[in-house]
Design an enzyme around this catalytic site. Structure first.
Site, PDB file in Angstrom:
ATOM      1  N   ASP A 134      40.687  21.792  24.910  1.00 33.36           N
ATOM      2  CA  ASP A 134      40.598  20.508  25.600  1.00 33.36           C
ATOM      3  C   ASP A 134      40.233  19.443  24.563  1.00 33.36           C
ATOM      4  O   ASP A 134      40.120  19.742  23.367  1.00 33.36           O
ATOM      5  CB  ASP A 134      39.604  20.587  26.759  1.00 33.36           C
ATOM      6  CG  ASP A 134      38.186  20.833  26.285  1.00 33.36           C
ATOM      7  OD1 ASP A 134      37.944  20.849  25.066  1.00 33.36           O
ATOM      8  OD2 ASP A 134      37.304  21.010  27.142  1.00 33.36           O
ATOM      9  N   SER A 135      40.024  18.216  25.018  1.00 31.33           N
ATOM     10  CA  SER A 135      39.836  17.122  24.069  1.00 31.33           C
ATOM     11  C   SER A 135      38.373  16.746  23.883  1.00 31.33           C
ATOM     12  O   SER A 135      38.049  15.933  23.029  1.00 31.33           O
ATOM     13  CB  SER A 135      40.570  15.885  24.581  1.00 31.33           C
ATOM     14  OG  SER A 135      39.937  15.427  25.772  1.00 31.33           O
ATOM     15  N   GLY A 162      41.313  15.267  36.238  1.00 29.12           N
ATOM     16  CA  GLY A 162      40.629  14.495  37.270  1.00 29.12           C
ATOM     17  C   GLY A 162      40.750  15.086  38.661  1.00 29.12           C
ATOM     18  O   GLY A 162      40.434  14.430  39.651  1.00 29.12           O
ATOM     19  N   ASP A 186      43.271  26.677  34.130  1.00 24.25           N
ATOM     20  CA  ASP A 186      42.079  27.262  33.505  1.00 24.25           C
ATOM     21  C   ASP A 186      40.902  26.952  34.400  1.00 24.25           C
ATOM     22  O   ASP A 186      40.920  25.970  35.150  1.00 24.25           O
ATOM     23  CB  ASP A 186      41.789  26.633  32.139  1.00 24.25           C
ATOM     24  CG  ASP A 186      41.049  25.313  32.307  1.00 24.25           C
ATOM     25  OD1 ASP A 186      41.693  24.338  32.738  1.00 24.25           O
ATOM     26  OD2 ASP A 186      39.825  25.249  32.060  1.00 24.25           O
ATOM     27  N   CYS A 216      42.017  48.171  43.356  1.00 27.59           N
ATOM     28  CA  CYS A 216      42.120  47.610  42.006  1.00 27.59           C
ATOM     29  C   CYS A 216      42.096  48.737  40.975  1.00 27.59           C
ATOM     30  O   CYS A 216      41.310  49.673  41.096  1.00 27.59           O
ATOM     31  CB  CYS A 216      40.946  46.658  41.782  1.00 27.59           C
ATOM     32  SG  CYS A 216      40.862  45.964  40.121  1.00 27.59           S
ATOM     33  N   CYS A 241      41.439  48.245  37.658  1.00 33.91           N
ATOM     34  CA  CYS A 241      40.807  47.777  36.418  1.00 33.91           C
ATOM     35  C   CYS A 241      39.759  48.789  35.952  1.00 33.91           C
ATOM     36  O   CYS A 241      39.354  49.683  36.691  1.00 33.91           O
ATOM     37  CB  CYS A 241      40.172  46.393  36.607  1.00 33.91           C
ATOM     38  SG  CYS A 241      38.512  46.388  37.295  1.00 33.91           S
ATOM     39  N   CYS A 287      36.679  49.075  38.299  1.00 35.21           N
ATOM     40  CA  CYS A 287      36.911  49.748  39.577  1.00 35.21           C
ATOM     41  C   CYS A 287      37.284  51.214  39.403  1.00 35.21           C
ATOM     42  O   CYS A 287      37.013  52.028  40.289  1.00 35.21           O
ATOM     43  CB  CYS A 287      37.981  49.000  40.374  1.00 35.21           C
ATOM     44  SG  CYS A 287      37.375  47.385  40.946  1.00 35.21           S
ATOM     45  N   HIS A 303      36.269  42.520  35.702  1.00 31.56           N
ATOM     46  CA  HIS A 303      36.984  42.652  36.978  1.00 31.56           C
ATOM     47  C   HIS A 303      37.551  41.309  37.457  1.00 31.56           C
ATOM     48  O   HIS A 303      38.709  41.237  37.882  1.00 31.56           O
ATOM     49  CB  HIS A 303      36.081  43.241  38.059  1.00 31.56           C
ATOM     50  CG  HIS A 303      36.702  43.157  39.415  1.00 31.56           C
ATOM     51  ND1 HIS A 303      37.602  44.089  39.884  1.00 31.56           N
ATOM     52  CD2 HIS A 303      36.607  42.213  40.385  1.00 31.56           C
ATOM     53  CE1 HIS A 303      38.028  43.729  41.071  1.00 31.56           C
ATOM     54  NE2 HIS A 303      37.435  42.602  41.411  1.00 31.56           N
TER      55      HIS A 303
END
Lengths: 381, 381
Positions: A93-94, A220, A270, A308, A310, A313, A339
């Site tokens: 980001d800036s 914004g 994001d 799930c 992952c 899990c 997760h």
């Protein structure tokens, strides 16, 4: 040109699109969710774990890295990729959003913003040129122009003045970026602002598109406004953005808003939400939120989300996760973070598949039902 | 018999020994260092990471697990191995050390110890039988008898009364353990006490050996006494322990004391030192301690220990580790913990190789020189 957007397909049911974004550090499948690594680390995760769960790109924060460790140190380390041991794309980001969050300790001028560090109160100055210099030091694949992010709500007059300055700043960013010769390896995005005002969003988008950035962010939003306003603004803004460039909606990471954003033409997202709530013991599952600290899980020897696959899990029970959180053990933070990121990245993969099959509206309806969003006043994520 | 010690070789230079300890969850190469997983997790590490760095066995704490989550919950989960997803051997202490550390809130009687929880002040009672019951719930491969660990220094009369009670308690532990029928799958060690007093150490060892435990621990050392006293006590105690049983020195984890302990016939060690100092940013390297927060590492783009091939040293610089610690990032704690445990486990592997080659004294001298221990008042680890 540092990046190139390749359109793959548009969903017949919704108009959402899938594509590929080619960057200097590899190609990203869009729409994509980008985990946030504020201080050159996605909290609790190694780069290998991020890759394991399918993170194609991460975000990092210019303002925070400028203060610590300092962008000069990251430049000397060989750039942010090398410093943090991540060889896939990075978006930065800036610094604008963080600076404008320090509302009681900043002063905006045409040249830039004077403000005080949130760490030690020292005086700092950030300008379009400085934000470019820092991001050049970081060496991110995708950079953001320095913008002002007005609060919600804000008076129309204030927002109009603000977007016009943001446009002037965007032009200064672009000029400085090109002059410094980094535009071959780092792509600079312009950021559309305009609050909740349709005509100001249109004006901001048109002014930025006229400068021909390689990609556009919508800023914004997700700053406190009701979600219907966010969705309306997206519908009114996206049509002004070119078809052949990626579109990035900043700061959005709740499952419903990701799906709604994709339906409105967004390619990139994001948010700190999945990692932040994970460290508080709140997880996202196919059946909605699960707060692992709850007493009712004391003897629950089933996984967080039985559907799930992952690492968390597959290997741990809710009873164990609850124990780790009750005893403040770091492994607990790791397992829930892992997760939650896995859940959102898998959601984006499912969204891409649904677009490919022209079924995104069907997918949305099934997901909302399972996640518990089709009720009066659903929980916020 | 739950475990069996197999002697492999004795070092001609030092008399140190290598062996194999066969347990229900696999075979361990001795001498070994056991990482400490107090609350059913070795802080910051996953079980897979522990296996990656060569952890053959870990230790967990009876007292802490009894309080949180409760040994009944771990029993219902299927035992500690299943609860925490670790399928290699586990050793548990008896809770005695923790209880006796609560010196201002406990009362020792022949039956057991009345004390107050360090968490909420609630009244608790631990006895030999209760310590066995809890460890049966946990299902550890190696259990400890409930002992009293006297402080250093302590009056001889106090220590004599204490070791005699510890012997009576050891017998009660053994009787309860055998009566409950867990002796087939869980090996119970007796703990030799006796403070700094040679004759009391001999008395304690003889009394316990007469009960024929499958292994013996040496407790009450590394509790504040100077290292020469610890080494003398080891020299005076080990000869009373049988050759065909493993010997475990409790609470020792500094590199010099590990080497000195092995030379004096010790097979097993545990200590929170490597993981605790790691979380404070202090690391062990082949050249001695490195405190990663130091300002001098701000722009040091070399690994923590250039001679180390652990994950941390292969992928990250001191500058990055310093940044993670300065910003309180969890990844920093993970990376230093990983490195320190790797360092100690690699040290034990090198010690075993040196014994195999009859070169442990040569190894010790080279290691002490490199680590900076051959100087006046060396740092403590």
């Amino acid at each position: 040109m540092a990046i190139r957007y390749e359109h793959i397909k548009t969903c017949k049911q919704t108009g959402a699109r899938i594509g590929k974004l080619h960057t200097p550090h590899g190609t990203i499948d869009t729409p994509i969710f980008m985990p946030v690594g504020t201080l050159a680390t996605v909290k609790t995760m190694t780069p290998e774990e991020l890759a394991d769960i399918g993170s194609q790109i991460i975000l990092s924060n210019t303002y925070h890295l400028w203060l610590r460790p300092g962008s000069d140190i990251i430049r000397e380390a060989g750039g942010l990729h090398k410093f943090m041991n991540w060889d896939r794309p990075i978006l930065t980001d800036s610094g604008g959003f963080q600076v404008f969050s320090l509302s009681d300790r900043r002063k905006i001028e045409e040249e830039g913003v004077h403000f005080r560090s949130h760490l030690d109160g020292s005086k700092l100055f950030l300008s379009p040129e400085k934000a470019m210099d820092i991001q050049h030091d970081l060496g991110s694949d995708i950079m953001m122009a320095f913008d002002e992010c007005p609060p919600f709500p804000a008076e129309k007059k204030y927002v109009k003045d603000s977007i016009e300055r943001t446009s002037r700043w965007a032009e200064r960013c672009l000029n400085h970026h090109v002059k410094e010769g980094h535009d071959k390896n780092q792509a600079l995005f312009g950021i559309v602002q305009g609050g909740e005002y349709s005509d100001l969003r249109a004006q901001s988008a048109k002014e930025l598109v006229a400068m021909d950035f390689p990609g556009y962010s919508i800023g914004g939003l997700s700053v406190g406004e009701p979600k219907p306003i966010m969705y309306r603004v997206l519908e009114e803004t996206v049509p002004f953005l070119p078809e052949d460039k990626p579109r990035y909606l900043m700061g959005v990471g709740s499952p419903d808003a990701l799906i709604e954003g994709v339906i409105r033409g967004i390619d990139m997202f994001d948010c700190v939400l999945p990692t932040r709530i994970a460290r508080n013991g709140t997880t996202m599952t196919s059946k909605g939120r699960v707060v692992v600290k709850n007493k009712k899980f004391e003897r629950d020897f089933t996984p967080l989300d039985p559907g799930c696959d992952c690492y968390t899990c597959r290997n741990y029970t809710k009873a164990y996760l609850r124990h780790l959180f009750k005893t403040d053990e770091i492994l607990g933070l790791r397992l829930t973070t892992y997760h939650n990121l896995y859940f959102l990245l898998k959601l984006m993969e499912d969204i891409r598949t649904a677009i490919l099959n022209d079924q995104l509206m069907d997918f949305k309806e099934a997901f909302f039902e399972s996640y518990g969003l089709n009720v009066e006043n659903p929980k916020n994520f």
